[in-house]
Design a protein around this motif. Structure first.
Motif, short mmCIF file in Angstrom:
data_model
loop_
_atom_site.label_atom_id
_atom_site.label_comp_id
_atom_site.label_asym_id
_atom_site.label_seq_id
_atom_site.Cartn_x
_atom_site.Cartn_y
_atom_site.Cartn_z
N ALA A 172 0.74 -1.21 -0.07
CA ALA A 172 0.04 -0.13 -0.01
C ALA A 172 0.98 1.30 0.21
O ALA A 172 0.50 2.46 -0.28
CB ALA A 172 -0.95 -0.03 1.26
N SER A 173 2.11 1.19 0.46
CA SER A 173 3.06 2.39 0.63
C SER A 173 3.89 2.59 -0.44
O SER A 173 3.56 1.71 -1.42
CB SER A 173 3.66 2.31 1.76
N ASP A 174 4.89 3.22 -0.59
CA ASP A 174 5.76 3.49 -1.81
C ASP A 174 7.20 2.74 -1.57
O ASP A 174 8.11 3.10 -1.92
CB ASP A 174 6.04 4.83 -2.02
N ARG A 175 7.21 1.89 -0.38
CA ARG A 175 8.47 1.21 -0.41
C ARG A 175 8.29 -0.15 0.78
O ARG A 175 7.31 -0.05 1.32
CB ARG A 175 9.56 2.05 0.40
N ILE A 176 9.32 -0.66 0.70
CA ILE A 176 9.13 -2.07 1.54
C ILE A 176 9.50 -1.70 2.75
O ILE A 176 10.25 -0.69 3.27
CB ILE A 176 9.98 -3.21 1.11
N GLY A 177 9.13 -2.88 3.88
CA GLY A 177 9.74 -2.77 5.39
C GLY A 177 8.51 -2.44 6.34
O GLY A 177 8.64 -2.85 7.52
N GLY A 178 7.53 -1.85 5.87
CA GLY A 178 6.24 -1.73 6.88
C GLY A 178 6.72 -0.82 7.97
O GLY A 178 7.66 0.18 7.93
N THR A 179 6.04 -0.82 8.97
CA THR A 179 6.28 -0.37 10.32
C THR A 179 7.83 -0.41 10.78
O THR A 179 8.41 0.28 11.27
CB THR A 179 5.42 -0.69 11.54
N PHE A 180 8.18 -1.84 10.63
CA PHE A 180 9.53 -2.04 10.97
C PHE A 180 10.74 -1.28 10.46
O PHE A 180 11.52 -0.72 11.10
CB PHE A 180 9.76 -3.53 10.62
N ARG A 181 10.49 -0.92 9.16
CA ARG A 181 11.39 -0.17 8.57
C ARG A 181 11.12 1.54 8.88
O ARG A 181 12.27 2.13 9.00
CB ARG A 181 11.58 -0.13 6.88
N ALA A 182 10.02 1.69 9.10
CA ALA A 182 9.57 3.32 9.44
C ALA A 182 10.30 3.50 10.57
O ALA A 182 10.72 4.89 10.45
CB ALA A 182 8.13 3.41 9.17
N ILE A 183 10.24 2.79 11.68
CA ILE A 183 10.79 3.34 12.83
C ILE A 183 12.37 2.83 12.95
O ILE A 183 12.95 3.44 14.14
CB ILE A 183 9.96 2.50 14.10
N ALA A 184 13.01 2.78 11.71
CA ALA A 184 14.33 2.43 12.03
C ALA A 184 15.19 3.42 11.34
O ALA A 184 16.05 3.46 10.75
CB ALA A 184 14.65 1.24 11.20
#
Length: 646
Positions: free
Chosen positions: A415-427
């Protein structure tokens, strides 16, 4: 930056043993040996896979001399000739791949003995308090018992020869029994094993002598020792220099050095907060005092390893959890494919965390096959499937990777523009670099495997892509939990995920919720110079953080002056800040320019459940959309989902 890894791949000799490269697998307990004192097939295959992957030297976990001194986990029965045949299987399977294997010998953990394992009252150099239960005073070893231990080391050395090991290492590390003799804070003896530093080292040098008499002059003897205990009252780097000189004179062929002890356990098992190459600093001084090869451990990346080798201050780099995460990284380096090396997250969750928390064999957050290499071998499907993966968080990425390795035609819908989901977002923090590295690794692997990713794509049960798929993996993740508290719609309120994505510019920040996510966010902002307060309704923060990691986190939160209010609940957000109430009923408002909500996550399950209802026979739910948890749980479920395809 381009690195030349040749220095790491050059051969080296330790006494009569030639290693094909400078990469050593650290000694780490696996909890795989069986009750009869032989290693299991899982344990043997685990070590073999690291030799197959190209490591020059495989170090076993600490193996105890006998059941009496074994105050730790399961171990090879070094005192029993019945264990030799299976140990020979282990060494031969290492040699089959061109590796060398070293048997790490320990006479026990002493005051660090795990509760309810081994003797009820731990042994030690002196009457020291037990680490885990300070009210229990250890029993000092009698002189005759020390002599018996020396005989046991001779027996263990003969075991090593008979089983075909290439070297032995004395475990004098981490404040274990040998270290308790060496160190003045634990050794108050008045006999020949106490008093002067020469007497305190006598226990260690007699061990070396006992081994040497059995193995002869050309067989390598290594010695593992912490040179800096890193706490007030512990042995310092300066204190350790005459000790390592004496060990060299006693016949030790290489020293395996770093820092820490159980009082600073987050350096025994370094965390993401301690940083990469966190114990390389001990090598420069050590190099001035010994001429034998120096081995160093401590959260090394391939790049920090090369830098240390090129400095001349170390000769071999010890990789522990990185070789758990990717047993084939040496061969990948040799082939010029650094980008294919799966990074260790330095999370401690599924390796030492499983051992400490569950007393079960080690695994890995990012490598589910660790210690299960035989039963979890990834094999092609006889009839590959068309697989749709909904969500590119860690669970979806792993499911897609493994399905593609099995020959499937895989498409991810994100649904977003990159892989990783919340896990990547908070990193976004510096100490979460390895998470960003992992996401980059997934991107590279999926591209090489031909996995298609459709970004900015929301999937509904009616979409044709689901109808034509043979298998559907729904990994839609989780969303922030927001309690019914007044003022949550205030413009200064932002959830923790968006705080990482958008960044925080304001000076005074209140973080509502003191779990791992809230604490990490608070620390990151405090490291940027902001004034941060954590509000937590429980009696302690970071209760969901693995115990060893919490030591580092708590220390850094204090160092960066994060204010922590426990037993305090958020009652609302006002124009001035955050209204709170203590357990005692006191109320006040905490001034805040920005309020971050970190109350936890809840499953984002509506779409996943609707898809499963429409396609019940071909849909598998993965990760947080089932139950919110840590990334390792989602990766494991993604791996198993793809492995379950038949």
């Amino acid at each position: 930056m381009n690195y030349n890894y040749n220095k790491l791949l050059q051969p080296i000799k330790i006494n009569g043993m030639r290693l094909r490269n400078r990469i050593m697998m650290s000694g780490m307990g696996t909890f795989t040996p069986m009750v009869d004192g032989t290693d299991s097939e899982e344990g043997i295959r685990y070590y073999e896979e690291r030799a197959k992957g190209g490591a020059g030297l495989i170090m076993t976990g600490a193996m105890f001399l006998n059941e009496k001194t074994a105050q730790g986990g399961p171990t090879l029965a070094l005192h029993s000739t019945r264990a030799i045949p299976k140990a020979t299987v282990l060494t031969e399977r290492i040699h089959r791949w061109g590796g060398r294997i070293c048997l790490q010998l320990s006479c026990g953990t002493g005051r660090n003995g795990m509760p309810d394992i081994g003797e009820r009252v731990p042994i030690s150099a002196s009457a020291n308090p037990s680490f885990y239960n300070p009210d229990m005073i250890c029993r000092p070893l009698e002189t005759e018992e020390i002599k018996d231990i020396m005989k046991d080391f001779s027996v263990a050395a003969q075991f090593a020869l008979n089983a075909g090991f290439d070297a032995v290492e004395v475990h004098g590390h981490a404040g274990y029994l040998v270290d308790q003799f060496i160190s003045p804070q634990w050794n108050e003896r008045t006999d020949e094993y106490g008093g002067s530093w020469e007497n305190r080292v006598r226990f260690a040098t007699e061990i070396v002598d006992s081994i040497r008499k059995v193995v002869g002059p050309c067989f390598p003897i290594l010695f593992r020792i912490s040179l800096d205990h890193m706490y007030k009252g512990g042995r310092t780097l300066e204190d350790s220099m005459p000790i390592i000189r004496l060990l060299e004179q006693a016949g030790v062929d290489a020293i395996d050095i770093d820092s820490g002890c159980y009082e600073t356990m987050d350096y025994i098992f370094p965390t993401c907060y301690t940083g990469e190459a966190c114990m390389a600093y001990v090598c420069e001084e050590a190099r001035k005092h010994v001429s034998i090869p120096i081995i160093n451990a401590g959260n090394h990346s391939m790049e920090t390893a090369v830098k240390l080798l090129e400095s001349g201050n170390a000769d071999i780099i010890s990789f522990g959890r990185q070789l758990i995460a990717d047993p084939h990284f040496p061969n990948k380096l040799k082939a010029g494919h650094r980008e294919d090396i799966r990074p260790c997250l330095i999370c401690n969750e599924e390796c030492i965390g499983r051992i400490f928390g569950r007393l079960t064999q080690l695994s890995c957050t990012v490598n589910i096959q660790a210690c299960m290499e035989g039963s979890l071998e990834i094999t092609p499907l006889p009839s590959p499937r068309k697989v749709a993966v909904i969500g590119a968080g860690p669970g979806g990425l792993e499911a897609a990777r493994v399905a593609a390795l099995r020959g499937c035609d895989v498409t991810i819908y994100e649904a977003s523009d990159r892989i990783g989901g919340t896990f990547r977002a908070i990193a976004s923090a510096p100490f979460k670099k390895r998470i960003r590295d992992l996401m980059e690794w997934y991107g590279i692997q999926l591209e090489k495997l031909g996995v298609k990713i459709q970004f900015n794509t929301k999937v509904s049960p009616q979409d044709p892509c689901l109808a034509v798929a043979d298998e559907i993996f729904a990994a839609t993740g989780s969303v922030p939990f927001v309690p019914c508290i007044s003022g949550m719609d205030d413009k200064k309120v932002i959830d923790v995920t968006q705080a990482h994505i958008q960044g925080i510019e304001e000076e005074h920040v209140v973080v509502c919720g003191g779990g791992l996510s809230g604490c990490d966010t608070a620390l990151e902002l405090a490291m940027e110079g902001k004034k941060v307060t954590i509000v937590e309704m429980m009696d302690a923060c970071a209760r969901d953080v693995m115990m060893i990691n919490k030591l580092s986190l708590d220390r850094l939160l204090a160092e960066y002056k994060v204010t922590i209010l426990t037993n305090t609940k958020v009652s609302g957000v006002t124009e001035e800040g955050v209204a709170v109430e203590t357990a005692g009923g006191d109320k006040k408002v905490l001034p805040a320019d920005r309020v971050i909500t970190a109350f936890g996550q809840k499953p984002n399950s509506s779409v996943a459940e609707a898809i499963a209802e429409k396609y019940p026979l071909k849909t598998t739910l993965i990760g947080d959309c089932l139950k919110a948890g840590k990334a390792g749980k989602a990766i494991r479920e993604g791996f198993y989902a793809a492995m379950a395809l038949q």
